[in-house]
Write a protein that holds these residues in place. Structure first.
Motif, PDB file in Angstrom:
ATOM      1  N   GLN A 210       0.849  -1.201   0.000  1.00 59.09           N
ATOM      2  CA  GLN A 210       0.000   0.000   0.000  1.00 59.09           C
ATOM      3  C   GLN A 210       0.883   1.249   0.000  1.00 59.09           C
ATOM      4  O   GLN A 210       0.714   2.180   0.796  1.00 59.09           O
ATOM      5  N   ARG A 211       1.819   1.253  -0.939  1.00 54.66           N
ATOM      6  CA  ARG A 211       2.880   2.261  -0.931  1.00 54.66           C
ATOM      7  C   ARG A 211       2.414   3.635  -1.431  1.00 54.66           C
ATOM      8  O   ARG A 211       3.113   4.633  -1.252  1.00 54.66           O
ATOM      9  N   ALA A 212       1.235   3.688  -2.067  1.00 53.09           N
ATOM     10  CA  ALA A 212       0.716   4.986  -2.494  1.00 53.09           C
ATOM     11  C   ALA A 212       0.238   5.794  -1.289  1.00 53.09           C
ATOM     12  O   ALA A 212       0.153   7.017  -1.333  1.00 53.09           O
ATOM     13  N   SER A 213      -0.074   5.071  -0.219  1.00 57.16           N
ATOM     14  CA  SER A 213      -0.606   5.726   0.978  1.00 57.16           C
ATOM     15  C   SER A 213       0.536   6.379   1.761  1.00 57.16           C
ATOM     16  O   SER A 213       1.631   5.836   1.853  1.00 57.16           O
ATOM     17  N   ASP A 214       0.248   7.550   2.305  1.00 57.41           N
ATOM     18  CA  ASP A 214       1.261   8.344   3.008  1.00 57.41           C
ATOM     19  C   ASP A 214       1.163   8.073   4.511  1.00 57.41           C
ATOM     20  O   ASP A 214       0.162   8.408   5.143  1.00 57.41           O
ATOM     21  N   THR A 215       2.171   7.422   5.063  1.00 57.61           N
ATOM     22  CA  THR A 215       2.124   7.039   6.479  1.00 57.61           C
ATOM     23  C   THR A 215       3.319   7.647   7.202  1.00 57.61           C
ATOM     24  O   THR A 215       4.467   7.404   6.789  1.00 57.61           O
ATOM     25  N   ARG A 216       3.074   8.407   8.255  1.00 61.60           N
ATOM     26  CA  ARG A 216       4.165   9.105   8.949  1.00 61.60           C
ATOM     27  C   ARG A 216       3.870   9.268  10.436  1.00 61.60           C
ATOM     28  O   ARG A 216       2.728   9.109  10.868  1.00 61.60           O
ATOM     29  N   ALA A 217       4.903   9.695  11.149  1.00 63.01           N
ATOM     30  CA  ALA A 217       4.737  10.119  12.545  1.00 63.01           C
ATOM     31  C   ALA A 217       4.341  11.595  12.572  1.00 63.01           C
ATOM     32  O   ALA A 217       4.674  12.353  11.650  1.00 63.01           O
ATOM     33  N   ILE A 218       3.630  11.985  13.617  1.00 59.35           N
ATOM     34  CA  ILE A 218       3.326  13.410  13.845  1.00 59.35           C
ATOM     35  C   ILE A 218       3.741  13.732  15.281  1.00 59.35           C
ATOM     36  O   ILE A 218       3.310  13.052  16.221  1.00 59.35           O
ATOM     37  N   THR A 219       4.585  14.753  15.430  1.00 60.13           N
ATOM     38  CA  THR A 219       5.022  15.142  16.777  1.00 60.13           C
ATOM     39  C   THR A 219       4.356  16.462  17.178  1.00 60.13           C
ATOM     40  O   THR A 219       4.282  17.403  16.373  1.00 60.13           O
ATOM     41  N   PHE A 220       3.847  16.479  18.406  1.00 58.27           N
ATOM     42  CA  PHE A 220       3.196  17.685  18.945  1.00 58.27           C
ATOM     43  C   PHE A 220       4.086  18.254  20.049  1.00 58.27           C
ATOM     44  O   PHE A 220       4.296  17.603  21.074  1.00 58.27           O
ATOM     45  N   ASP A 221       4.593  19.438  19.812  1.00 61.26           N
ATOM     46  CA  ASP A 221       5.482  20.069  20.783  1.00 61.26           C
ATOM     47  C   ASP A 221       4.845  21.395  21.216  1.00 61.26           C
ATOM     48  O   ASP A 221       4.938  22.397  20.517  1.00 61.26           O
ATOM     49  N   ASN A 222       4.178  21.378  22.353  1.00 59.71           N
ATOM     50  CA  ASN A 222       3.465  22.560  22.858  1.00 59.71           C
ATOM     51  C   ASN A 222       2.545  23.162  21.791  1.00 59.71           C
ATOM     52  O   ASN A 222       2.610  24.356  21.485  1.00 59.71           O
ATOM     53  N   VAL A 223       1.718  22.322  21.230  1.00 59.86           N
ATOM     54  CA  VAL A 223       0.791  22.751  20.166  1.00 59.86           C
ATOM     55  C   VAL A 223      -0.472  23.318  20.810  1.00 59.86           C
ATOM     56  O   VAL A 223      -1.180  22.618  21.547  1.00 59.86           O
ATOM     57  N   ARG A 224      -0.736  24.585  20.534  1.00 59.70           N
ATOM     58  CA  ARG A 224      -1.888  25.245  21.167  1.00 59.70           C
ATOM     59  C   ARG A 224      -3.127  25.098  20.283  1.00 59.70           C
ATOM     60  O   ARG A 224      -3.178  25.569  19.148  1.00 59.70           O
ATOM     61  N   VAL A 225      -4.119  24.412  20.839  1.00 59.96           N
ATOM     62  CA  VAL A 225      -5.364  24.134  20.099  1.00 59.96           C
ATOM     63  C   VAL A 225      -6.498  24.871  20.809  1.00 59.96           C
ATOM     64  O   VAL A 225      -6.665  24.722  22.033  1.00 59.96           O
ATOM     65  N   PRO A 226      -7.277  25.668  20.066  1.00 60.47           N
ATOM     66  CA  PRO A 226      -8.377  26.392  20.717  1.00 60.47           C
ATOM     67  C   PRO A 226      -9.344  25.420  21.413  1.00 60.47           C
ATOM     68  O   PRO A 226      -9.627  24.337  20.879  1.00 60.47           O
ATOM     69  N   ALA A 227      -9.846  25.816  22.590  1.00 61.49           N
ATOM     70  CA  ALA A 227     -10.752  24.942  23.348  1.00 61.49           C
ATOM     71  C   ALA A 227     -11.987  24.579  22.528  1.00 61.49           C
ATOM     72  O   ALA A 227     -12.575  23.518  22.718  1.00 61.49           O
ATOM     73  N   GLU A 228     -12.364  25.456  21.587  1.00 62.71           N
ATOM     74  CA  GLU A 228     -13.544  25.160  20.756  1.00 62.71           C
ATOM     75  C   GLU A 228     -13.305  23.951  19.844  1.00 62.71           C
ATOM     76  O   GLU A 228     -14.248  23.433  19.249  1.00 62.71           O
ATOM     77  N   ASN A 229     -12.046  23.487  19.750  1.00 61.87           N
ATOM     78  CA  ASN A 229     -11.743  22.307  18.922  1.00 61.87           C
ATOM     79  C   ASN A 229     -11.766  20.997  19.705  1.00 61.87           C
ATOM     80  O   ASN A 229     -11.417  19.951  19.174  1.00 61.87           O
ATOM     81  N   LEU A 230     -12.160  21.085  20.981  1.00 57.28           N
ATOM     82  CA  LEU A 230     -12.387  19.862  21.758  1.00 57.28           C
ATOM     83  C   LEU A 230     -13.623  19.195  21.143  1.00 57.28           C
ATOM     84  O   LEU A 230     -14.717  19.794  21.120  1.00 57.28           O
ATOM     85  N   LEU A 231     -13.464  17.975  20.617  1.00 60.34           N
ATOM     86  CA  LEU A 231     -14.561  17.367  19.855  1.00 60.34           C
ATOM     87  C   LEU A 231     -15.796  17.152  20.736  1.00 60.34           C
ATOM     88  O   LEU A 231     -15.713  16.520  21.803  1.00 60.34           O
ATOM     89  N   GLY A 232     -16.902  17.691  20.281  1.00 64.16           N
ATOM     90  CA  GLY A 232     -18.159  17.582  21.017  1.00 64.16           C
ATOM     91  C   GLY A 232     -18.208  18.516  22.225  1.00 64.16           C
ATOM     92  O   GLY A 232     -19.189  18.498  22.972  1.00 64.16           O
ATOM     93  N   GLY A 233     -17.142  19.290  22.430  1.00 62.94           N
ATOM     94  CA  GLY A 233     -17.106  20.248  23.536  1.00 62.94           C
ATOM     95  C   GLY A 233     -17.026  19.592  24.900  1.00 62.94           C
ATOM     96  O   GLY A 233     -17.317  20.210  25.925  1.00 62.94           O
ATOM     97  N   LYS A 234     -16.605  18.338  24.956  1.00 65.61           N
ATOM     98  CA  LYS A 234     -16.625  17.609  26.228  1.00 65.61           C
ATOM     99  C   LYS A 234     -15.332  16.837  26.430  1.00 65.61           C
ATOM    100  O   LYS A 234     -14.887  16.112  25.526  1.00 65.61           O
ATOM    101  N   GLU A 235     -14.738  16.985  27.603  1.00 61.65           N
ATOM    102  CA  GLU A 235     -13.560  16.172  27.960  1.00 61.65           C
ATOM    103  C   GLU A 235     -14.005  14.769  28.389  1.00 61.65           C
ATOM    104  O   GLU A 235     -15.138  14.564  28.819  1.00 61.65           O
ATOM    105  N   GLY A 236     -13.067  13.826  28.319  1.00 64.87           N
ATOM    106  CA  GLY A 236     -13.296  12.491  28.897  1.00 64.87           C
ATOM    107  C   GLY A 236     -14.037  11.510  28.009  1.00 64.87           C
ATOM    108  O   GLY A 236     -14.289  10.378  28.410  1.00 64.87           O
ATOM    109  N   VAL A 237     -14.390  11.936  26.793  1.00 62.89           N
ATOM    110  CA  VAL A 237     -15.138  11.027  25.909  1.00 62.89           C
ATOM    111  C   VAL A 237     -14.348  10.640  24.654  1.00 62.89           C
ATOM    112  O   VAL A 237     -14.880  10.034  23.729  1.00 62.89           O
ATOM    113  N   GLY A 238     -13.066  10.978  24.649  1.00 59.85           N
ATOM    114  CA  GLY A 238     -12.225  10.689  23.474  1.00 59.85           C
ATOM    115  C   GLY A 238     -12.119   9.201  23.176  1.00 59.85           C
ATOM    116  O   GLY A 238     -12.087   8.785  22.016  1.00 59.85           O
ATOM    117  N   TRP A 239     -12.065   8.397  24.259  1.00 60.19           N
ATOM    118  CA  TRP A 239     -11.981   6.948  24.074  1.00 60.19           C
ATOM    119  C   TRP A 239     -13.192   6.415  23.304  1.00 60.19           C
ATOM    120  O   TRP A 239     -13.065   5.695  22.315  1.00 60.19           O
TER     121      TRP A 239
END
Ligand SMILES: CCCCCCCC(=O)SCCNC(=O)CCNC(=O)[C@H](O)C(C)(C)COP(=O)(O)OP(=O)(O)OC[C@H]1O[C@@H](n2cnc3c(N)ncnc32)[C@H](O)[C@@H]1OP(=O)(O)O
Length: 388
Positions: A210-239
């Motif tokens: 499946q070599r056409a597919s792009d597969t990589r690592a992503i590193t997050f180093d102090n990445v600031r994400v607006p609170a409005e981007n919390l999916l569904g606006g609720k903590e604890g339900v990511g699982w």
């Protein structure tokens, strides 16, 4: 009523996807396999035809296909080239949690991006699903990435691994811990813009298949994400967002395995009628024709499991066990069918000049990504024994 027939609409999607796979994907699959070049030209055409993001609801610009119909399309695309179709279908995995859990604003913005205008290079926007980490593949709860609240932002730190579309996505669905003490109940899902400062994308993995597919690592180093981007606006339900996304996407991935297996079966069937040995086509030997019969039988069985798992999901019921049945059976089946197709081709099957060699390499990942065949059996066993 139980029906095994497709509706006129489903047949139309199937024909459209099949023609696209035959005319657009098949001619370039060997090129993308050899070079690992990302298949933008295929993705652009698929986007124009409406073959991307098929499950995004119509109000956000998609076709709003039920999971069952989406599997019919996905089987055809993987029949064309499973490497290219994985790049395309990864959007469905990333958009799943947004469709199921996003706020209205999040759906408008992030689903709208996938179906909306192309970017400055003329490419449609892509998305990626970020759950797996270098030390946490099967064991999702073993992840280390954290998000710490800081005013009206969350600060993300950690690393994701084996992320399909990592370098091509405009946004990521990322699951991480907002509360390490609460195990899976301390996980939260975020929609992260890929151009946010602090994000580094690794080198493209030089994968076996499946070599056409792009597969990589992503590193997050102090990445600031607006609170409005919390999916569904609720903590604890990511699982649960991640697990329910798997329930939705595993039938789709399993249908990709069915499509690959069907391609391998067709090549093996046709070759066995052409190739002569001992004065007759090798298909006249039961040692060969029974192998091809087994391929056809197991493809059919896998497709039925896939369609049942998707159907249960479309009824709004929990399909965890059915999705695990479909994923494990289809993945193991595809690997066996591709292996046997190489066997039918004999020495030619071992050569890169013949198509089954690529199918053999491409098939392996179905037993690994989206939950290994072993993890599917773990899921089944928990479902079987729970409440007994
Ligand atoms: C086409 C697209 C391209 C594809 C690209 C490839 C993309 C990928 O590969 S993505 C990464 C794939 N990774 C995986 O699939 C991960 C596999 N692992 C898992 O799914 C989980 O870790 C798994 C199922 C093994 C759970 O492990 P574990 O840590 O033991 O948790 P477990 O105790 O089972 O579950 C915790 C709770 O969640 C609940 N839960 C788990 N799954 C579900 C579910 N599906 N629905 C509802 N509840 C669930 C459990 O019932 C349990 O609840 P409770 O505490 O009340 O009993």
């Amino acid at each position: 009523m139980l029906s095994f027939g497709l509706t006129e609409e489903q047949k139309m999607y199937q024909t459209t996807a099949h023609d696209f796979a035959a005319k657009v994907m098949r001619p370039v699959e060997a090129h993308h396999d050899r070079t690992g070049e990302y298949p933008w030209e295929v993705i652009r055409k698929a986007y124009e035809l409406g073959l991307m993001n098929t499950m995004v609801p119509a109000e956000y610009g998609g076709l709003g296909l039920p999971a069952l119909d989406a599997t019919i399309v996905a089987e055809e695309l993987a029949w064309g080239c499973s490497g290219i179709s994985t790049a395309m279908e990864a959007n469905q995995l990333a958009s799943g949690p947004v469709i199921m859990y996003g706020t209205e604003e999040q759906k408008q913005k992030y689903l709208g991006m996938l179906t909306g205008p192309v970017d400055a290079d003329g490419n449609p926007h892509m998305a990626a699903y970020g759950v797996t980490e270098p030390g946490a593949g099967s064991d999702v709860a073993g992840m280390l990435t954290t998000a710490t609240k800081d005013g009206d932002h969350y600060v993300l730190n950690g690393q994701k691994m084996w992320i399909t579309n990592a370098a091509k996505a405009t946004w990521y669905f990322v699951v991480c811990y907002t509360d390490k003490t609460a195990r899976y109940k301390g996980m939260s899902g975020f929609l992260v813009d890929a151009d946010t400062p602090g994000i580094t994308v690794g080198k493209k993995e030089d994968n076996m298949g499946q070599r056409a597919s792009d597969t990589r690592a992503i590193t997050f180093d102090n990445v600031r994400v607006p609170a409005e981007n919390l999916l569904g606006g609720k903590e604890g339900v990511g699982w649960m967002q991640a697990m329910h996304a798997f329930d939705k996407s595993r039938p789709l991935v399993a249908s990709g395995a069915v499509g690959l297996a069907r391609a391998a079966f067709e090549y093996a069937r046709d070759y066995s009628m052409e190739r002569q040995a001992f004065g007759k086509p090798i298909a006249k030997n039961q040692a060969v024709s029974f192998m091809v019969s087994d391929m056809a039988m197991n493809i059919e069985a896998a497709r039925l499991l896939v369609q049942k798992a998707a159907y249960i999901h479309d009824q709004g019921q929990r399909n965890t066990k059915a999705a695990a049945f479909a994923k494990a059976f289809a993945a193991d089946m595809a690997q066996k069918v591709a292996t046997d197709a190489v066997q039918v081709y004999g020495g030619y099957g071992f050569s890169k000049e013949y198509p089954v060699e690529k199918l053999y390499r491409d098939s392996k990942i179905y037993q690994i990504y989206e939950g290994t065949s072993q993890i599917q059996r773990l899921i089944m066993s928990r479902e079987i024994y729970s409440g007994v």
